[in-house]
Scaffold this motif. Sequence first.
Motif, PDB file in Angstrom:
ATOM      1  N   MET A 261       0.846  -1.192   0.000  1.00  0.00           N
ATOM      2  CA  MET A 261       0.000   0.000   0.000  1.00  0.00           C
ATOM      3  C   MET A 261       0.884   1.245   0.000  1.00  0.00           C
ATOM      4  SD  MET A 261      -3.014   0.836   2.640  1.00  0.00           S
ATOM      5  CE  MET A 261      -3.959   2.273   2.491  1.00  0.00           C
ATOM      6  N   ILE A 262       0.558   2.177  -0.849  1.00  0.00           N
ATOM      7  CA  ILE A 262       1.339   3.404  -0.971  1.00  0.00           C
ATOM      8  C   ILE A 262       0.976   4.350   0.179  1.00  0.00           C
ATOM      9  CG2 ILE A 262       1.797   5.413  -2.422  1.00  0.00           C
ATOM     10  CD1 ILE A 262       1.141   3.699  -4.832  1.00  0.00           C
ATOM     11  N   PRO A 263       1.992   4.892   0.872  1.00  0.00           N
ATOM     12  CA  PRO A 263       1.696   5.826   1.972  1.00  0.00           C
ATOM     13  C   PRO A 263       1.183   7.159   1.429  1.00  0.00           C
ATOM     14  CG  PRO A 263       4.043   5.734   1.576  1.00  0.00           C
ATOM     15  CD  PRO A 263       3.422   4.700   0.690  1.00  0.00           C
ATOM     16  N   ASP A 264       0.467   7.887   2.273  1.00  0.00           N
ATOM     17  CA  ASP A 264       0.013   9.211   1.838  1.00  0.00           C
ATOM     18  C   ASP A 264       1.229  10.126   1.715  1.00  0.00           C
ATOM     19  OD1 ASP A 264       0.127  11.088   4.416  1.00  0.00           O
ATOM     20  OD2 ASP A 264      -0.580   9.100   5.045  1.00  0.00           O
ATOM     21  N   ILE A 265       1.068  11.231   1.032  1.00  0.00           N
ATOM     22  CA  ILE A 265       2.183  12.116   0.703  1.00  0.00           C
ATOM     23  C   ILE A 265       2.856  12.687   1.950  1.00  0.00           C
ATOM     24  CG2 ILE A 265       0.768  14.180   0.373  1.00  0.00           C
ATOM     25  CD1 ILE A 265       3.843  13.194  -1.738  1.00  0.00           C
ATOM     26  N   ASP A 266       2.082  12.997   2.994  1.00  0.00           N
ATOM     27  CA  ASP A 266       2.678  13.552   4.213  1.00  0.00           C
ATOM     28  C   ASP A 266       3.567  12.527   4.918  1.00  0.00           C
ATOM     29  OD1 ASP A 266       1.575  16.094   3.912  1.00  0.00           O
ATOM     30  OD2 ASP A 266      -0.280  15.502   4.914  1.00  0.00           O
ATOM     31  N   THR A 267       3.110  11.286   4.980  1.00  0.00           N
ATOM     32  CA  THR A 267       3.913  10.221   5.585  1.00  0.00           C
ATOM     33  C   THR A 267       5.180   9.994   4.777  1.00  0.00           C
ATOM     34  OG1 THR A 267       1.890   9.193   6.412  1.00  0.00           O
ATOM     35  CG2 THR A 267       3.872   7.815   6.348  1.00  0.00           C
ATOM     36  N   PHE A 268       5.028  10.001   3.456  1.00  0.00           N
ATOM     37  CA  PHE A 268       6.183   9.829   2.576  1.00  0.00           C
ATOM     38  C   PHE A 268       7.173  10.970   2.786  1.00  0.00           C
ATOM     39  CE2 PHE A 268       8.319  10.291  -1.577  1.00  0.00           C
ATOM     40  CZ  PHE A 268       8.881   9.033  -1.675  1.00  0.00           C
ATOM     41  N   ARG A 269       6.680  12.206   2.835  1.00  0.00           N
ATOM     42  CA  ARG A 269       7.535  13.383   3.026  1.00  0.00           C
ATOM     43  C   ARG A 269       8.311  13.281   4.339  1.00  0.00           C
ATOM     44  NH1 ARG A 269       4.041  16.978   2.126  1.00  0.00           N
ATOM     45  NH2 ARG A 269       4.670  17.492   0.029  1.00  0.00           N
ATOM     46  N   LYS A 270       7.624  12.895   5.412  1.00  0.00           N
ATOM     47  CA  LYS A 270       8.298  12.770   6.715  1.00  0.00           C
ATOM     48  C   LYS A 270       9.415  11.732   6.670  1.00  0.00           C
ATOM     49  CE  LYS A 270       4.379  14.305   9.455  1.00  0.00           C
ATOM     50  NZ  LYS A 270       3.279  13.911  10.322  1.00  0.00           N
ATOM     51  N   ALA A 271       9.159  10.613   6.004  1.00  0.00           N
ATOM     52  CA  ALA A 271      10.171   9.558   5.904  1.00  0.00           C
ATOM     53  C   ALA A 271      11.365  10.029   5.082  1.00  0.00           C
ATOM     54  CB  ALA A 271       9.568   8.294   5.306  1.00  0.00           C
ATOM     55  N   VAL A 272      11.102  10.683   3.965  1.00  0.00           N
ATOM     56  CA  VAL A 272      12.187  11.165   3.112  1.00  0.00           C
ATOM     57  C   VAL A 272      13.016  12.212   3.858  1.00  0.00           C
ATOM     58  CG1 VAL A 272      12.740  12.417   0.982  1.00  0.00           C
ATOM     59  CG2 VAL A 272      11.037  10.588   0.945  1.00  0.00           C
ATOM     60  N   GLU A 273      12.364  13.094   4.602  1.00  0.00           N
ATOM     61  CA  GLU A 273      13.092  14.093   5.388  1.00  0.00           C
ATOM     62  C   GLU A 273      13.898  13.419   6.500  1.00  0.00           C
ATOM     63  OE1 GLU A 273      10.141  16.905   6.663  1.00  0.00           O
ATOM     64  OE2 GLU A 273       9.938  17.762   4.654  1.00  0.00           O
ATOM     65  N   GLN A 274      13.294  12.438   7.169  1.00  0.00           N
ATOM     66  CA  GLN A 274      13.978  11.749   8.259  1.00  0.00           C
ATOM     67  C   GLN A 274      15.256  11.070   7.774  1.00  0.00           C
ATOM     68  OE1 GLN A 274      11.603   8.884  10.366  1.00  0.00           O
ATOM     69  NE2 GLN A 274      13.359   7.988  11.383  1.00  0.00           N
TER      70      GLN A 274
ATOM     71  N   TRP B 146       6.717   4.244  -7.097  1.00  0.00           N
ATOM     72  CA  TRP B 146       5.858   5.253  -6.474  1.00  0.00           C
ATOM     73  C   TRP B 146       6.294   6.635  -6.955  1.00  0.00           C
ATOM     74  CZ3 TRP B 146       6.372   3.766  -0.590  1.00  0.00           C
ATOM     75  CH2 TRP B 146       5.747   2.523  -0.365  1.00  0.00           C
ATOM     76  N   LYS B 147       7.597   6.860  -6.901  1.00  0.00           N
ATOM     77  CA  LYS B 147       8.153   8.161  -7.243  1.00  0.00           C
ATOM     78  C   LYS B 147       7.940   8.480  -8.729  1.00  0.00           C
ATOM     79  CE  LYS B 147      12.614   8.299  -7.418  1.00  0.00           C
ATOM     80  NZ  LYS B 147      13.428   8.717  -8.524  1.00  0.00           N
ATOM     81  N   ASN B 148       8.122   7.496  -9.585  1.00  0.00           N
ATOM     82  CA  ASN B 148       8.040   7.736 -11.024  1.00  0.00           C
ATOM     83  C   ASN B 148       6.610   7.858 -11.546  1.00  0.00           C
ATOM     84  OD1 ASN B 148      10.817   7.742 -11.199  1.00  0.00           O
ATOM     85  ND2 ASN B 148      10.938   5.558 -11.613  1.00  0.00           N
ATOM     86  N   THR B 149       5.636   7.411 -10.767  1.00  0.00           N
ATOM     87  CA  THR B 149       4.242   7.503 -11.213  1.00  0.00           C
ATOM     88  C   THR B 149       3.462   8.610 -10.512  1.00  0.00           C
ATOM     89  OG1 THR B 149       3.567   5.808  -9.618  1.00  0.00           O
ATOM     90  CG2 THR B 149       4.122   5.062 -11.844  1.00  0.00           C
ATOM     91  N   ASN B 150       4.121   9.328  -9.602  1.00  0.00           N
ATOM     92  CA  ASN B 150       3.429  10.381  -8.874  1.00  0.00           C
ATOM     93  C   ASN B 150       4.347  11.597  -8.770  1.00  0.00           C
ATOM     94  OD1 ASN B 150       2.486  12.049  -6.674  1.00  0.00           O
ATOM     95  ND2 ASN B 150       1.118  10.371  -6.123  1.00  0.00           N
ATOM     96  N   ALA B 151       3.950  12.701  -9.395  1.00  0.00           N
ATOM     97  CA  ALA B 151       4.775  13.908  -9.436  1.00  0.00           C
ATOM     98  C   ALA B 151       5.037  14.488  -8.049  1.00  0.00           C
ATOM     99  CB  ALA B 151       4.123  14.951 -10.327  1.00  0.00           C
ATOM    100  N   GLU B 152       4.064  14.365  -7.136  1.00  0.00           N
ATOM    101  CA  GLU B 152       4.257  14.887  -5.782  1.00  0.00           C
ATOM    102  C   GLU B 152       5.377  14.139  -5.066  1.00  0.00           C
ATOM    103  OE1 GLU B 152       0.643  16.649  -3.416  1.00  0.00           O
ATOM    104  OE2 GLU B 152       0.040  14.763  -4.369  1.00  0.00           O
ATOM    105  N   TYR B 153       5.383  12.824  -5.189  1.00  0.00           N
ATOM    106  CA  TYR B 153       6.422  12.013  -4.553  1.00  0.00           C
ATOM    107  C   TYR B 153       7.792  12.374  -5.141  1.00  0.00           C
ATOM    108  CZ  TYR B 153       2.998   9.025  -2.255  1.00  0.00           C
ATOM    109  OH  TYR B 153       2.006   8.547  -1.452  1.00  0.00           O
ATOM    110  N   GLN B 154       7.813  12.554  -6.450  1.00  0.00           N
ATOM    111  CA  GLN B 154       9.053  12.910  -7.128  1.00  0.00           C
ATOM    112  C   GLN B 154       9.570  14.262  -6.625  1.00  0.00           C
ATOM    113  OE1 GLN B 154       8.775  13.278 -11.462  1.00  0.00           O
ATOM    114  NE2 GLN B 154      10.213  11.549 -11.546  1.00  0.00           N
ATOM    115  N   GLN B 155       8.665  15.205  -6.426  1.00  0.00           N
ATOM    116  CA  GLN B 155       9.054  16.537  -5.940  1.00  0.00           C
ATOM    117  C   GLN B 155       9.579  16.461  -4.510  1.00  0.00           C
ATOM    118  OE1 GLN B 155       9.150  19.325  -7.922  1.00  0.00           O
ATOM    119  NE2 GLN B 155      10.340  20.107  -6.215  1.00  0.00           N
ATOM    120  N   VAL B 156       8.990  15.624  -3.684  1.00  0.00           N
ATOM    121  CA  VAL B 156       9.460  15.447  -2.305  1.00  0.00           C
ATOM    122  C   VAL B 156      10.921  14.987  -2.308  1.00  0.00           C
ATOM    123  CG1 VAL B 156       9.219  13.983  -0.253  1.00  0.00           C
ATOM    124  CG2 VAL B 156       7.209  15.053  -1.260  1.00  0.00           C
ATOM    125  N   VAL B 157      11.230  14.028  -3.172  1.00  0.00           N
ATOM    126  CA  VAL B 157      12.595  13.509  -3.255  1.00  0.00           C
ATOM    127  C   VAL B 157      13.540  14.601  -3.763  1.00  0.00           C
ATOM    128  CG1 VAL B 157      14.089  11.835  -4.400  1.00  0.00           C
ATOM    129  CG2 VAL B 157      11.870  11.121  -3.514  1.00  0.00           C
TER     130      VAL B 157
END
Length: 108
Positions: A1-14, A36-47
């Motif tokens: 299951m793909i995490p929501d963008i806020d959870t993903f952002r927190k993990a990437v920052e951590q 996940w990153k390649n199919t979702n622009a928001e995830y890509q921007q977080v990275v």
Amino acid sequence: MIPDIDTFRKAVEQYRGNLSAVARAFGVTRTTLDNWKNTNAEYQQVVRDARKKLFDECLISAETLAKGIPSYDTEIDPVTGKERRVVVGWTERPDGQMLRYLMGMLGR
């Protein structure tokens, strides 16, 4: 299951943009995380944002190495009678190689 963008952002920052560590934290493979990153622009921007922030931090550290860290003391200005800081030596001496590297990389 793909995490929501806020959870993903927190993990990437951590994990400071370390995608292998982020994938381990979510219990998925690095390939899954890349999907996940390649199919979702928001995830890509977080990275991208996390990596830019890390690059900026590295650049600041490199600049500190290039300039060195001066050691200060205070003295009384004979004209104004106020305290002023004066350089009395170095805590860390400037790194000439790093200075040349930065000037070359930044085009100065």
